[in-house]
Design a protein around this motif. Structure first.
Motif, PDB file in Angstrom:
ATOM      1  N   LEU A 103       0.961  -1.222  -0.121  1.00 47.24           N
ATOM      2  CA  LEU A 103      -0.045  -0.310  -0.066  1.00 47.24           C
ATOM      3  C   LEU A 103       0.970   1.235   0.079  1.00 47.24           C
ATOM      4  O   LEU A 103       0.688   2.171  -0.892  1.00 47.24           O
ATOM      5  CB  LEU A 103      -0.835   0.000   1.275  1.00 47.24           C
ATOM      6  CG  LEU A 103      -1.726  -1.285   1.568  1.00 47.24           C
ATOM      7  CD1 LEU A 103      -2.460  -1.178   2.642  1.00 47.24           C
ATOM      8  CD2 LEU A 103      -3.033  -1.026   0.122  1.00 47.24           C
ATOM      9  N   GLY A 104       1.781   1.283   0.905  1.00 51.88           N
ATOM     10  CA  GLY A 104       2.672   2.462   0.820  1.00 51.88           C
ATOM     11  C   GLY A 104       3.761   2.401  -0.153  1.00 51.88           C
ATOM     12  O   GLY A 104       4.168   3.564  -0.396  1.00 51.88           O
ATOM     13  N   LEU A 105       4.287   1.214  -0.556  1.00 50.42           N
ATOM     14  CA  LEU A 105       5.149   1.114  -1.691  1.00 50.42           C
ATOM     15  C   LEU A 105       4.436   1.813  -2.973  1.00 50.42           C
ATOM     16  O   LEU A 105       5.244   2.374  -3.674  1.00 50.42           O
ATOM     17  CB  LEU A 105       5.426  -0.224  -1.875  1.00 50.42           C
ATOM     18  CG  LEU A 105       6.686  -0.550  -2.875  1.00 50.42           C
ATOM     19  CD1 LEU A 105       8.101   0.335  -2.440  1.00 50.42           C
ATOM     20  CD2 LEU A 105       6.904  -1.949  -2.897  1.00 50.42           C
ATOM     21  N   ALA A 106       3.243   1.345  -3.322  1.00 54.18           N
ATOM     22  CA  ALA A 106       2.572   1.760  -4.295  1.00 54.18           C
ATOM     23  C   ALA A 106       2.506   3.505  -4.305  1.00 54.18           C
ATOM     24  O   ALA A 106       2.798   4.109  -5.479  1.00 54.18           O
ATOM     25  CB  ALA A 106       1.177   1.408  -4.599  1.00 54.18           C
ATOM     26  N   GLU A 107       2.347   3.978  -3.066  1.00 58.36           N
ATOM     27  CA  GLU A 107       1.950   5.359  -3.186  1.00 58.36           C
ATOM     28  C   GLU A 107       3.403   6.058  -3.475  1.00 58.36           C
ATOM     29  O   GLU A 107       3.531   7.039  -4.210  1.00 58.36           O
ATOM     30  CB  GLU A 107       1.767   5.863  -1.673  1.00 58.36           C
ATOM     31  CG  GLU A 107       0.042   5.656  -1.608  1.00 58.36           C
ATOM     32  CD  GLU A 107      -0.287   6.045   0.028  1.00 58.36           C
ATOM     33  OE1 GLU A 107       0.394   6.801   0.475  1.00 58.36           O
ATOM     34  OE2 GLU A 107      -1.453   5.528   0.291  1.00 58.36           O
ATOM     35  N   THR A 108       4.401   5.399  -2.878  1.00 51.25           N
ATOM     36  CA  THR A 108       5.961   6.080  -3.133  1.00 51.25           C
ATOM     37  C   THR A 108       6.206   5.867  -4.344  1.00 51.25           C
ATOM     38  O   THR A 108       6.698   6.835  -5.047  1.00 51.25           O
ATOM     39  CB  THR A 108       7.019   5.142  -2.009  1.00 51.25           C
ATOM     40  OG1 THR A 108       6.305   5.630  -0.684  1.00 51.25           O
ATOM     41  CG2 THR A 108       8.285   5.825  -2.205  1.00 51.25           C
ATOM     42  N   VAL A 109       5.958   4.714  -5.104  1.00 54.39           N
ATOM     43  CA  VAL A 109       6.246   4.708  -6.484  1.00 54.39           C
ATOM     44  C   VAL A 109       5.552   5.851  -7.414  1.00 54.39           C
ATOM     45  O   VAL A 109       6.279   6.612  -8.294  1.00 54.39           O
ATOM     46  CB  VAL A 109       5.836   3.249  -7.010  1.00 54.39           C
ATOM     47  CG1 VAL A 109       5.917   3.141  -8.454  1.00 54.39           C
ATOM     48  CG2 VAL A 109       6.806   2.040  -6.525  1.00 54.39           C
ATOM     49  N   LEU A 110       4.290   5.824  -7.004  1.00 49.63           N
ATOM     50  CA  LEU A 110       3.694   7.076  -7.962  1.00 49.63           C
ATOM     51  C   LEU A 110       4.046   8.539  -7.602  1.00 49.63           C
ATOM     52  O   LEU A 110       4.002   9.422  -8.525  1.00 49.63           O
ATOM     53  CB  LEU A 110       2.042   6.831  -7.662  1.00 49.63           C
ATOM     54  CG  LEU A 110       1.621   5.748  -8.135  1.00 49.63           C
ATOM     55  CD1 LEU A 110      -0.151   5.367  -7.793  1.00 49.63           C
ATOM     56  CD2 LEU A 110       1.390   5.598  -9.652  1.00 49.63           C
ATOM     57  N   ALA A 111       4.452   8.687  -6.360  1.00 50.89           N
ATOM     58  CA  ALA A 111       4.884  10.025  -5.895  1.00 50.89           C
ATOM     59  C   ALA A 111       6.179  10.177  -6.534  1.00 50.89           C
ATOM     60  O   ALA A 111       6.601  11.265  -7.148  1.00 50.89           O
ATOM     61  CB  ALA A 111       5.198   9.833  -4.512  1.00 50.89           C
ATOM     62  N   ALA A 112       7.022   9.115  -6.765  1.00 49.34           N
ATOM     63  CA  ALA A 112       8.359   9.376  -7.250  1.00 49.34           C
ATOM     64  C   ALA A 112       8.386   9.593  -8.710  1.00 49.34           C
ATOM     65  O   ALA A 112       9.024  10.495  -9.248  1.00 49.34           O
ATOM     66  CB  ALA A 112       9.208   8.174  -6.928  1.00 49.34           C
ATOM     67  N   VAL A 113       7.261   9.007  -9.447  1.00 46.43           N
ATOM     68  CA  VAL A 113       7.033   8.951 -10.827  1.00 46.43           C
ATOM     69  C   VAL A 113       6.584  10.434 -11.265  1.00 46.43           C
ATOM     70  O   VAL A 113       6.974  11.053 -11.899  1.00 46.43           O
ATOM     71  CB  VAL A 113       5.941   7.935 -11.410  1.00 46.43           C
ATOM     72  CG1 VAL A 113       5.662   8.374 -12.802  1.00 46.43           C
ATOM     73  CG2 VAL A 113       7.022   6.789 -11.552  1.00 46.43           C
TER      74      VAL A 113
END
Ligand SMILES: NC(=O)c1ccc[n+]([C@@H]2O[C@H](COP(=O)([O-])OP(=O)(O)OC[C@H]3O[C@@H](n4cnc5c(N)ncnc54)[C@H](OP(=O)(O)O)[C@@H]3O)[C@@H](O)[C@H]2O)c1
Length: 299
Positions: free
Chosen positions: A195-205
């Motif tokens: 859940l948090g990892l997906a948010e971080t991936v999208l934030a980084a992109v």
């Protein structure tokens, strides 16, 4: 790119643990248009199919959440692991390069040997101790070679979700079946919810980051600590885990085909600074993830 236009993303590996939550999260995120491809619709080892998919979607970013993740089986079938983790990643990166797209390659703590007495920084020297780690490091290098400063390598560790195959779901199954479980106490890292990892991936992109970075949830645990937390948090949510005793054991007592690093802690400071995200404490993230598993009913 027009500032108002959504960021167009091609996601490979969309049916995996991370892939599923990335696709869900992207659907709830403004300014993101995600084209999700599972292995059934895009096999990343097929270079022509990858090129075709990239030309069809014309992404700003390619995210590679596809991987050969059977860490022990990789020891006896290295060709299969390298075909996906190195060659598949290279196919995506070369295709991205033809379109001027950036690429986020998800990688792993297993590129390190775990001998260091502190959390691993992105610029620490990799030294994998198993075939899976070697194949993932080869994937990082292939992506870097094809894309250079258009590549974002995001290493993570100890990933689990409410779906798929992972330590959380294995523990819940075993705890319902057994009265006692031995769980490894002398390997440490950070359990990381998709859940948090997906948010971080999208934030980084969305922020257009490149380079090599690390991300996990916050804090440190052993597998034993993680198992005890799973038992207690699951029990609090009404699951049948409380009667299982958990015994701390050494990794020597639990032989596996692949060696694993004793220290899997990752230093997240570059992403924490650049994304202004501290990361969620791993136990809070565990509670949220457990709440999504059928059978959990908050007291
Ligand atoms: N799980 C962890 O603890 C962990 C830790 C650190 C880093 N990572 C990294 O995090 C990323 C996501 O891992 P995950 O835990 O979400 O793994 P996962 O649940 O095993 O998902 C990987 C997905 O990749 C797919 N796949 C395999 N070969 C493929 C191919 N040739 N073409 C297209 N798709 C293919 C798999 O499909 P099938 O199911 O059909 O094979 C699966 O859906 C990976 O890069 C992994 O190396 C994971």
């Amino acid at each position: 790119m027009n500032a108002a236009a959504p960021i167009r993303i091609l996601l490979a590996g969309a049916n995996g643990q991370l892939g599923l939550d990335l696709a869900r999260r992207a659907a709830e995120t403004d300014g993101v248009e995600l084209h999700a491809r599972g292995r059934d619709t895009l096999d990343i080892t097929d270079a022509a199919a990858v090129q075709q998919a990239v030309e069809a979607v014309r992404p700003d970013w390619v995210i590679n959440a596809a991987a050969y993740t059977a860490v022990d089986r990789a020891e006896s079938e290295p060709e299969a692991a390298f075909a996906v983790n190195r060659d598949g990643a290279a196919n995506l990166a070369r295709a991205a390069a033809t379109q001027g797209a950036r690429m986020l390659q998800v990688s792993t703590d297993y590129v390190f040997d775990g001998e260091l007495g502190r959390p691993y920084r992105p610029d620490d020297t990799p030294n994998p101790i198993n075939v899976y780690g070697e194949s993932k490091l080869a994937g990082e290098r292939a992506v870097d070679a094809a894309l250079g400063n258009h590549a974002l390598i995001l290493r993570t560790a100890w990933v689990y979700a409410a779906h798929g195959q992972n330590f959380l779901r294995s523990m819940l199954r075993l705890m319902a079946e057994r009265e006692e479980l031995g769980v490894i106490e002398d390997q440490i890292g950070t359990p990381t919810s998709t859940l948090g990892l997906a948010e971080t991936v999208l934030a980084a992109v969305r922020q257009g980051l490149t380079g090599t970075h690390h991300w996990t949830d916050a804090g440190v645990a052993s597998w034993y600590d993680f198992a005890v937390a799973i038992r207690d948090e699951a029990h609090a949510l009404g699951m049948d885990t409380a009667r299982c005793r958990i015994r701390p054991i050494s990794w020597h007592e639990y032989p596996t085909a692949a060696r694993r690093p004793a220290n899997s802690r990752l230093d997240k400071s570059t992403l924490r600074e650049q994304l202004a995200r501290p990361g969620e404490p791993w136990r809070d993230a565990l509670r949220s993830t457990l709440g999504r598993i059928p059978g959990a009913s908050p007291a």
